[in-house]
Design a protein around this motif. Sequence first.
Motif, short mmCIF file in Angstrom:
data_model
loop_
_atom_site.label_atom_id
_atom_site.label_comp_id
_atom_site.label_asym_id
_atom_site.label_seq_id
_atom_site.Cartn_x
_atom_site.Cartn_y
_atom_site.Cartn_z
N GLY A 159 -10.39 28.09 -43.20
CA GLY A 159 -9.86 27.76 -41.89
C GLY A 159 -10.57 28.43 -40.73
N GLY A 160 -11.53 29.30 -41.03
CA GLY A 160 -12.22 30.03 -39.97
C GLY A 160 -13.39 29.25 -39.39
N THR A 161 -14.07 29.86 -38.43
CA THR A 161 -15.21 29.20 -37.78
C THR A 161 -16.25 28.81 -38.82
N LEU A 162 -16.64 29.74 -39.64
CA LEU A 162 -17.62 29.46 -40.69
C LEU A 162 -17.02 28.57 -41.78
N GLY A 163 -15.81 28.91 -42.21
CA GLY A 163 -15.19 28.19 -43.32
C GLY A 163 -15.01 26.71 -43.04
N ALA B 35 -8.67 28.40 -49.93
CA ALA B 35 -7.85 29.60 -50.16
C ALA B 35 -7.99 30.55 -48.98
N SER B 36 -6.87 31.09 -48.56
CA SER B 36 -6.85 32.17 -47.56
C SER B 36 -5.42 32.70 -47.52
N ARG B 37 -5.15 33.58 -46.56
CA ARG B 37 -3.82 34.21 -46.56
C ARG B 37 -2.74 33.23 -46.11
N LYS B 38 -3.13 32.21 -45.30
CA LYS B 38 -2.14 31.20 -44.87
C LYS B 38 -2.85 29.86 -44.64
N ASP B 39 -2.08 28.80 -44.58
CA ASP B 39 -2.62 27.46 -44.28
C ASP B 39 -3.79 27.08 -45.19
N HIS C 5 -2.83 30.52 -51.62
CA HIS C 5 -2.79 31.71 -50.78
C HIS C 5 -3.41 32.89 -51.52
N VAL C 6 -4.28 33.62 -50.81
CA VAL C 6 -4.91 34.80 -51.41
C VAL C 6 -5.22 35.80 -50.31
N ASP C 7 -5.07 37.07 -50.65
CA ASP C 7 -5.61 38.14 -49.81
C ASP C 7 -6.69 38.81 -50.66
N ILE C 8 -7.95 38.58 -50.28
CA ILE C 8 -9.04 39.03 -51.16
C ILE C 8 -9.18 40.55 -51.19
N THR C 9 -8.44 41.26 -50.33
CA THR C 9 -8.47 42.72 -50.41
C THR C 9 -7.50 43.24 -51.48
N CYS D 1 -17.34 32.15 -50.44
CA CYS D 1 -16.49 33.00 -49.60
C CYS D 1 -17.00 32.99 -48.16
N ALA D 2 -16.10 32.62 -47.25
CA ALA D 2 -16.41 32.65 -45.81
C ALA D 2 -15.41 33.56 -45.11
N ALA D 3 -14.89 34.54 -45.84
CA ALA D 3 -13.91 35.49 -45.29
C ALA D 3 -14.42 36.90 -45.45
N GLY D 4 -13.96 37.77 -44.60
CA GLY D 4 -14.36 39.17 -44.69
C GLY D 4 -14.31 39.78 -43.30
N SER D 5 -13.60 40.89 -43.18
CA SER D 5 -13.46 41.48 -41.84
C SER D 5 -13.82 42.96 -41.88
N GLY E 49 -12.49 45.35 -46.66
CA GLY E 49 -12.33 44.04 -46.02
C GLY E 49 -13.48 43.09 -46.28
N LYS E 50 -14.69 43.63 -46.45
CA LYS E 50 -15.82 42.71 -46.61
C LYS E 50 -16.59 42.92 -47.91
N ALA E 51 -16.67 44.16 -48.40
CA ALA E 51 -17.51 44.40 -49.58
C ALA E 51 -16.69 44.40 -50.88
N VAL F 294 -25.40 35.62 -35.19
CA VAL F 294 -24.17 35.15 -34.54
C VAL F 294 -24.21 33.62 -34.37
N PHE F 295 -23.03 33.00 -34.50
CA PHE F 295 -22.94 31.55 -34.34
C PHE F 295 -22.78 31.19 -32.85
N THR F 296 -23.37 30.10 -32.47
CA THR F 296 -23.20 29.60 -31.11
C THR F 296 -21.70 29.46 -30.80
N GLU F 297 -20.96 28.99 -31.80
CA GLU F 297 -19.53 28.72 -31.62
C GLU F 297 -18.71 30.01 -31.46
N SER F 298 -19.31 31.17 -31.78
CA SER F 298 -18.57 32.43 -31.74
C SER F 298 -18.99 33.32 -30.57
N LEU F 299 -19.91 32.85 -29.73
CA LEU F 299 -20.39 33.68 -28.64
C LEU F 299 -19.24 34.12 -27.73
N1 NAP Z 1 -18.74 34.38 -36.38
C1 NAP Z 1 -20.03 34.73 -36.43
O1 NAP Z 1 -20.82 34.58 -35.47
C2 NAP Z 1 -20.56 35.30 -37.71
C3 NAP Z 1 -21.94 35.52 -37.85
C4 NAP Z 1 -22.43 36.08 -39.03
C5 NAP Z 1 -21.55 36.41 -40.06
N2 NAP Z 1 -20.21 36.18 -39.88
C6 NAP Z 1 -19.29 36.54 -40.96
O2 NAP Z 1 -18.69 35.36 -41.45
C7 NAP Z 1 -17.38 35.66 -41.94
C8 NAP Z 1 -16.39 34.68 -41.32
O3 NAP Z 1 -16.49 34.79 -39.92
P1 NAP Z 1 -15.66 33.79 -38.96
O4 NAP Z 1 -16.18 34.04 -37.58
O5 NAP Z 1 -15.67 32.42 -39.53
O6 NAP Z 1 -14.19 34.43 -39.09
P2 NAP Z 1 -12.79 33.75 -38.73
O7 NAP Z 1 -12.97 32.58 -37.85
O8 NAP Z 1 -11.92 34.88 -38.30
O9 NAP Z 1 -12.27 33.19 -40.13
C9 NAP Z 1 -11.98 34.04 -41.20
C10 NAP Z 1 -11.32 33.24 -42.29
O10 NAP Z 1 -11.14 34.10 -43.43
C11 NAP Z 1 -9.76 34.14 -43.80
N3 NAP Z 1 -9.48 35.53 -44.20
C12 NAP Z 1 -9.65 36.65 -43.46
N4 NAP Z 1 -9.29 37.73 -44.16
C13 NAP Z 1 -8.92 37.29 -45.39
C14 NAP Z 1 -8.44 37.93 -46.55
N5 NAP Z 1 -8.26 39.27 -46.61
N6 NAP Z 1 -8.15 37.18 -47.64
C15 NAP Z 1 -8.30 35.84 -47.59
N7 NAP Z 1 -8.75 35.16 -46.52
C16 NAP Z 1 -9.05 35.89 -45.42
C17 NAP Z 1 -8.98 33.68 -42.56
O11 NAP Z 1 -7.81 32.96 -42.87
P3 NAP Z 1 -6.35 33.67 -43.00
O12 NAP Z 1 -6.12 34.42 -41.73
O13 NAP Z 1 -5.44 32.51 -43.26
O14 NAP Z 1 -6.44 34.57 -44.20
C18 NAP Z 1 -9.97 32.68 -41.95
O15 NAP Z 1 -9.84 31.42 -42.57
C19 NAP Z 1 -17.10 37.13 -41.58
O16 NAP Z 1 -17.34 37.95 -42.70
C20 NAP Z 1 -18.13 37.42 -40.50
O17 NAP Z 1 -18.53 38.78 -40.46
C21 NAP Z 1 -19.71 35.63 -38.75
#
Ligand code: NAP
Length: 203
Positions: free
Chosen positions: A12-16, A33-37, A41-45, A65-69, A89-91, A160-165
């Motif tokens: 559901g995220g920008t990348l996902g 799969a993610s924590r909601k929607d 449902h999964v929390d990968i931590t 995997c497109a999740a990680g904070s 959160g990410k590793a 960085v993604f254009t969409e995330s600037l």
């Molecule tokens: N955005 C950029 O410009 C950019 C550039 C390079 C790398 N990245 C990396 O790409 C990844 C995704 O970035 P994004 O910008 O797409 O983030 P985002 O829009 O915040 O989306 C994150 C997604 O991951 C899910 N998520 C987060 N924590 C989770 C957890 N513990 N367990 C399961 N699902 C989880 C969220 O859904 P729920 O809240 O429903 O769980 C959401 O669907 C990150 O690791 C980021 O560092 C991003």
Amino acid sequence: MNPLKVLLIGAGGTLGRAVHTALRERGHEVVTASRKDADVHVDITDPESVRAMYEAVGPVDAVACAAGSVPWRPLGELTTADVRAGLEGKAVSQIELVRQGAARLPAHASFTLITGILAREPLLSGSVASLANGAVEAFVRAAAIELPGRQRVNAVSPTVFTESLGVYGDTFAGFDPVPVARAANAYVKSVEGHRTGEIFRVE
Ligand SMILES: NC(=O)c1ccc[n+]([C@@H]2O[C@H](COP(=O)([O-])OP(=O)(O)OC[C@H]3O[C@@H](n4cnc5c(N)ncnc54)[C@H](OP(=O)(O)O)[C@@H]3O)[C@@H](O)[C@H]2O)c1
């Protein structure tokens, strides 16, 4: 190629969302799969949550995997908890997907993880992001030579993604952003291809 069943975490995220679109356009079946929607449902931590996800989804051909904070904070303000949170959160979270998935998934399964440009280019307040990204990339290279059967593992490492600037403001000033669709295409290369132990840079 034959359609694959792909488990996509963080769909559901920008990348996902972009990865979801790219995989569907290639004719693959995507389980989200993610924590909601999401389908599951999964929390990968949480390793128990990862176990329950694999149990619920059953065999898949690929895990993407497109999740990680990670916390962003100046070095002087970093706490031990911040460092641990970033690693968890990410590793550790993504490593857990591979560790548990390797034992459960078919011999041909692949894993595609997410890192980022901070593994190679430092930014102010980004030391934990650099740490976590570097850890994942080192793990990918090492795990590739130990996975069972013909299982594969790669990481996508975008700038960085254009969409995330808008989200990151001036943090990436001077960096050339890329459309998120380019990162999604790197997932397709990893999922459909034959390469392993590689870091697909997108910049
Ligand atoms: N955005 C950029 O410009 C950019 C550039 C390079 C790398 N990245 C990396 O790409 C990844 C995704 O970035 P994004 O910008 O797409 O983030 P985002 O829009 O915040 O989306 C994150 C997604 O991951 C899910 N998520 C987060 N924590 C989770 C957890 N513990 N367990 C399961 N699902 C989880 C969220 O859904 P729920 O809240 O429903 O769980 C959401 O669907 C990150 O690791 C980021 O560092 C991003």
